[in-house]
Design a protein around this motif. Structure first.
Motif, short mmCIF file in Angstrom:
data_model
loop_
_atom_site.label_atom_id
_atom_site.label_comp_id
_atom_site.label_asym_id
_atom_site.label_seq_id
_atom_site.Cartn_x
_atom_site.Cartn_y
_atom_site.Cartn_z
N TRP A 120 0.81 -1.22 0.00
CA TRP A 120 0.00 0.00 0.00
C TRP A 120 0.85 1.27 0.00
O TRP A 120 0.32 2.39 -0.07
CB TRP A 120 -0.92 0.02 1.23
N CYS A 121 2.15 1.12 0.10
CA CYS A 121 3.08 2.25 0.27
C CYS A 121 3.46 2.82 -1.10
O CYS A 121 4.11 2.14 -1.91
CB CYS A 121 4.31 1.75 1.03
N PRO A 122 3.09 4.08 -1.43
CA PRO A 122 3.37 4.65 -2.76
C PRO A 122 4.84 4.62 -3.18
O PRO A 122 5.13 4.19 -4.30
CB PRO A 122 2.84 6.09 -2.64
N GLN A 125 5.72 1.12 -4.10
CA GLN A 125 5.14 0.75 -5.39
C GLN A 125 5.99 1.28 -6.54
O GLN A 125 6.22 0.58 -7.54
CB GLN A 125 3.72 1.30 -5.49
N SER A 126 6.49 2.52 -6.40
CA SER A 126 7.30 3.11 -7.47
C SER A 126 8.61 2.36 -7.65
O SER A 126 9.19 2.38 -8.74
CB SER A 126 7.58 4.59 -7.15
#
Length: 234
Positions: A120-122, A125-126
């Motif tokens: 869930w951590c942006p 994810q990147s």
């Protein structure tokens, strides 16, 4: 002859601008200057940017999820094992998404990229494509990538994320946060690059670009391992 009164008419006073006199104009100007000063003060950010102007596309930073510890792990420290003894004497063993134990002892002789993250951590994810691509590229050169998933509901959620993005590296499920706390992590992602001898070579908070990750990886590869094609060790 009747004596006439003397002429006493005084000319009408006119302001510098229309009906406004000098004092009124000076007061109005002073008020405008004061308002401008107040507006500048309340709209100017406190402090200043370090190192010049802010870049147009700044690199993503770590997602902070807790207070920073007074003393964290440092380069040169022995990397803690992924088996943690709790205060009540019970032992927590980090396992992968299939329930198989993960240990650093079992990875001795390989360079290890230990990545604390969450689906869930942006910024995590990147970074996912970088982890996926470099784990595959450097696998045969002696690199073991271990993602430690934290603050997730259940392993199936993480497994779904891994399947969606075709992640083939090992992912451990640290639902209780035991390993997270053992490594004194407080932000995601946090990366530990560990030598084949089990020593922390570097600690990085925040996502890595491919170039930065390659630099870190090639510092922990086994010395006998060939460097991946298209890259050069620093």
């Amino acid at each position: 002859m009747t004596q006439r009164p003397g002429f006493t008419h005084k000319p009408e006073r006119h302001g510098l601008i229309g009906p406004f006199g000098g004092r009124q104009l000076a007061g109005g100007f002073a008020l405008i200057v004061l308002v401008v000063i107040i507006l500048v003060a309340i709209t100017t950010p406190l402090g200043s940017a370090v190192g010049g102007p802010v870049p147009v596309n700044p690199q993503a930073t770590a997602f902070v999820i807790g207070p920073a510890p007074a003393q964290g792990l440092r380069p040169g420290d022995v990397a803690p094992e992924l088996t943690v003894t709790r205060s009540d004497g019970k032992v927590f063993q980090l396992t992968d998404l299939d329930g198989k134990p993960i240990t650093l002892a079992g990875l001795r002789g390989k360079g290890v990229w230990l990545n604390f993250w969450a689906s869930w951590c942006p910024p995590c994810q990147s970074e996912t494509p970088t982890l996926r691509d470099l784990a595959e590229r450097y696998h045969d050169q002696g690199l073991a990538v271990v993602g430690v998933s934290v603050q997730e509901t259940q392993p199936s959620d993480v497994a779904a994320y891994a399947a969606k993005y075709q992640l083939t590296y090992t992912i451990g499920f640290d639902a209780s946060g035991d390993v997270f706390h053992e490594y004194k992590v407080y932000a995601l992602p946090t990366q530990f690059f560990i030598t084949p001898e089990g020593i922390i070579r570097d600690v990085v908070q925040g996502p890595l670009t491919e170039a930065a990750a390659i630099t870190e990886i090639e510092r922990v590869l086994p010395t006998s391992a060939p460097v991946a094609s298209g890259s050069s060790a620093p």
